[in-house]
Design a protein around this motif. Structure first.
Motif, short mmCIF file in Angstrom:
data_model
loop_
_atom_site.label_atom_id
_atom_site.label_comp_id
_atom_site.label_asym_id
_atom_site.label_seq_id
_atom_site.Cartn_x
_atom_site.Cartn_y
_atom_site.Cartn_z
N ALA A 194 -4.96 -7.05 -30.65
CA ALA A 194 -4.80 -5.61 -30.45
C ALA A 194 -6.03 -4.84 -30.93
O ALA A 194 -6.48 -3.88 -30.28
N LEU A 195 -6.60 -5.26 -32.06
CA LEU A 195 -7.80 -4.60 -32.57
C LEU A 195 -8.99 -4.82 -31.64
O LEU A 195 -9.81 -3.92 -31.43
N VAL A 196 -9.09 -6.03 -31.08
CA VAL A 196 -10.16 -6.29 -30.11
C VAL A 196 -9.98 -5.42 -28.87
O VAL A 196 -10.94 -4.84 -28.35
N GLY A 197 -8.73 -5.32 -28.40
CA GLY A 197 -8.46 -4.46 -27.25
C GLY A 197 -8.77 -3.00 -27.53
O GLY A 197 -9.33 -2.29 -26.68
N TRP A 198 -8.39 -2.56 -28.74
CA TRP A 198 -8.70 -1.17 -29.09
C TRP A 198 -10.21 -0.94 -29.16
O TRP A 198 -10.70 0.12 -28.77
N THR A 199 -10.94 -1.93 -29.65
CA THR A 199 -12.40 -1.80 -29.71
C THR A 199 -12.98 -1.62 -28.32
O THR A 199 -13.85 -0.77 -28.09
N ALA A 200 -12.50 -2.42 -27.37
CA ALA A 200 -12.99 -2.29 -26.00
C ALA A 200 -12.67 -0.90 -25.43
O ALA A 200 -13.51 -0.28 -24.76
N PHE A 201 -11.46 -0.42 -25.73
CA PHE A 201 -11.10 0.92 -25.26
C PHE A 201 -11.96 1.99 -25.93
O PHE A 201 -12.41 2.95 -25.28
N ALA A 202 -12.22 1.84 -27.24
CA ALA A 202 -13.02 2.82 -27.97
C ALA A 202 -14.45 2.87 -27.44
O ALA A 202 -15.06 3.94 -27.38
N LEU A 203 -15.01 1.73 -27.08
CA LEU A 203 -16.37 1.72 -26.53
C LEU A 203 -16.44 2.58 -25.28
O LEU A 203 -17.42 3.31 -25.06
N TRP A 204 -15.41 2.50 -24.45
CA TRP A 204 -15.38 3.33 -23.24
C TRP A 204 -15.08 4.79 -23.58
O TRP A 204 -15.74 5.69 -23.05
N ALA A 205 -14.13 5.03 -24.45
CA ALA A 205 -13.70 6.40 -24.73
C ALA A 205 -14.80 7.21 -25.41
O ALA A 205 -15.04 8.38 -25.06
#
Length: 392
Positions: free
Chosen positions: A70-81
């Motif tokens: 989940a943290l890895v997924g959030w990191t990927a989302f944060a990079l885009w956001a």
């Protein structure tokens, strides 16, 4: 840091007020978030590697794997956001911090009560820095405080290592935020300075064009009209007035970019010109503190009043301004009969203080001098003021 919160960043004064609205400040913010994206990738890789290496320390390995995913997924989302200024608003930042706090709170459940390092570890640095970049030192301080409180709350006791982690968070967050704010301010000021320099260059170019064309034609009309006389004399007078007004306007444009002074003495003296008063000033601005300009102009006007009273209302007078690096000199001259040697002393003894107070007194208060030269050829006052200006 053995598992506490990462290092901190700065905060911002909430909202988009101040210099962050400028193009330069937004460009700096974009570069900071781009650097932060690289950091997020590094700390996320570190999180995955350390979790796998210490997999025997977790009481619930399956749940741990899900949290890490989940943290890895959030990191990927944060990079885009965070890559777009439109998406970098309070909702994203609050959700980012909530994710980090949730990972910290899950640590005792995943590792047991005797853990030494939190699950996210250095991963929380990305959240802290994001708050610092967006809300400057205030944001860095708030994020650091919340992360520190949660980190300490889930631990059974406070050790020296834990204290060191929290101390670095509380110091690092505001400092990095302050540095981010300073970078944005310097970028905004640099943009303003470049715009001012470009505007000054354009004004100088236009002033040269006006000087080489319009002003020279007006000066020629004034001179030839005076020579021809008659109706041309009125044309000469009008040309002279327009030339003086245009020169004054050019100097006022120069004064707009002169921050070292409050007023331009050349412009102020130009206003004293008229049908019988000729004002000659340099081609450039002569900046001085406003009160110095006011006093020098008042003393000059007193000299001209004396010409009108003692020589005649239609008597010609000349005002000339000379400026050097360390002082300015204003000369006021007429072609009257001159002043008898004992006349000024007698006037002062009789209580008439026009010269001693209105002229000499003003210049003395400014740390300057007022020198009188008189004879059968006329009268000349030389008013000299130090360039620094101001009374002792």
């Amino acid at each position: 840091m053995s598992g506490s919160i990462g290092s901190g960043v700065d905060g911002r004064t909430g909202g988009r007020a101040g210099d962050r609205s400028s193009a330069a400040a937004l460009a700096v913010e974009d570069r900071l978030y781009a650097a932060l994206a690289v950091l997020r990738v590094v700390v996320t890789v570190n999180l995955v590697v350390l979790t796998f290496w210490r997999r025997d320390n977790f009481d619930r390995p399956v749940a741990t794997a899900l949290v890490v995913a989940a943290l890895v997924g959030w990191t990927a989302f944060a990079l885009w956001a965070y890559s777009s200024a439109v998406r970098r608003g309070p909702p994203l930042l609050v959700l980012d911090l909530a994710t980090a706090l949730g990972a910290l709170l899950a640590t005792p459940w995943l590792k047991g009560d005797d853990f030494n390092a939190t699950l996210p570890g250095f991963w929380i640095m990305g959240v802290l820095l994001a708050w610092a970049v967006h809300w400057r030192w205030q944001g860095g301080l708030v994020a650091a405080a919340l992360l520190s409180l949660v980190d300490l709350a889930i631990r059974p006791d406070l050790t020296q290592a834990n204290y060191g982690n929290v101390f670095l968070l509380m110091i690092g967050g505001p400092i990095v935020g302050y540095l981010c704010q300073s970078l944005q301010q310097m970028a905004a000021e640099r943009d303003l300075a470049q715009q001012a320099a470009a505007s000054a260059g354009e004004r100088a170019r236009l002033a040269r064009a006006v000087h080489d064309g319009v002003l020279q034609v007006l000066a020629l009309v004034q001179r030839r009209g005076a020579e021809l006389g008659g109706e041309f004399a009125d044309l000469s007078r009008l040309a002279g007035e327009q030339e003086s007004s245009l020169r004054s306007l050019i100097r006022q444009q120069d004064t707009l970019v002169t921050d070292a002074a409050d007023a331009d003495l050349a412009v102020a003296l130009d206003d004293l010109g008229g049908p019988t008063v000729t004002v000659v000033t340099p081609g450039a601005a002569v900046p001085l503190p406003a009160y110095v300009v006011s006093e020098v102009v008042a003393a000059t006007r007193a000299c001209l009043d004396n010409v009108a009273v003692h020589v005649g209302p239609q008597a010609p007078a000349w005002v000339m301004l000379d400026a050097t690096e360390d002082r300015v000199v204003v000369s006021v001259r007429d072609e009257g009969p001159g002043i008898p040697g004992d006349r000024l002393a007698a006037a002062e003894a009789e209580g008439r203080l026009g010269v001693s107070s209105s002229i000499c007194g003003r210049l003395q208060d400014l740390g300057g001098t007022a020198e009188l030269s008189t004879g059968s050829w006329g009268t000349e006052w030389e008013l000299s003021v130090p360039r620094a200006g101001g009374a002792a």
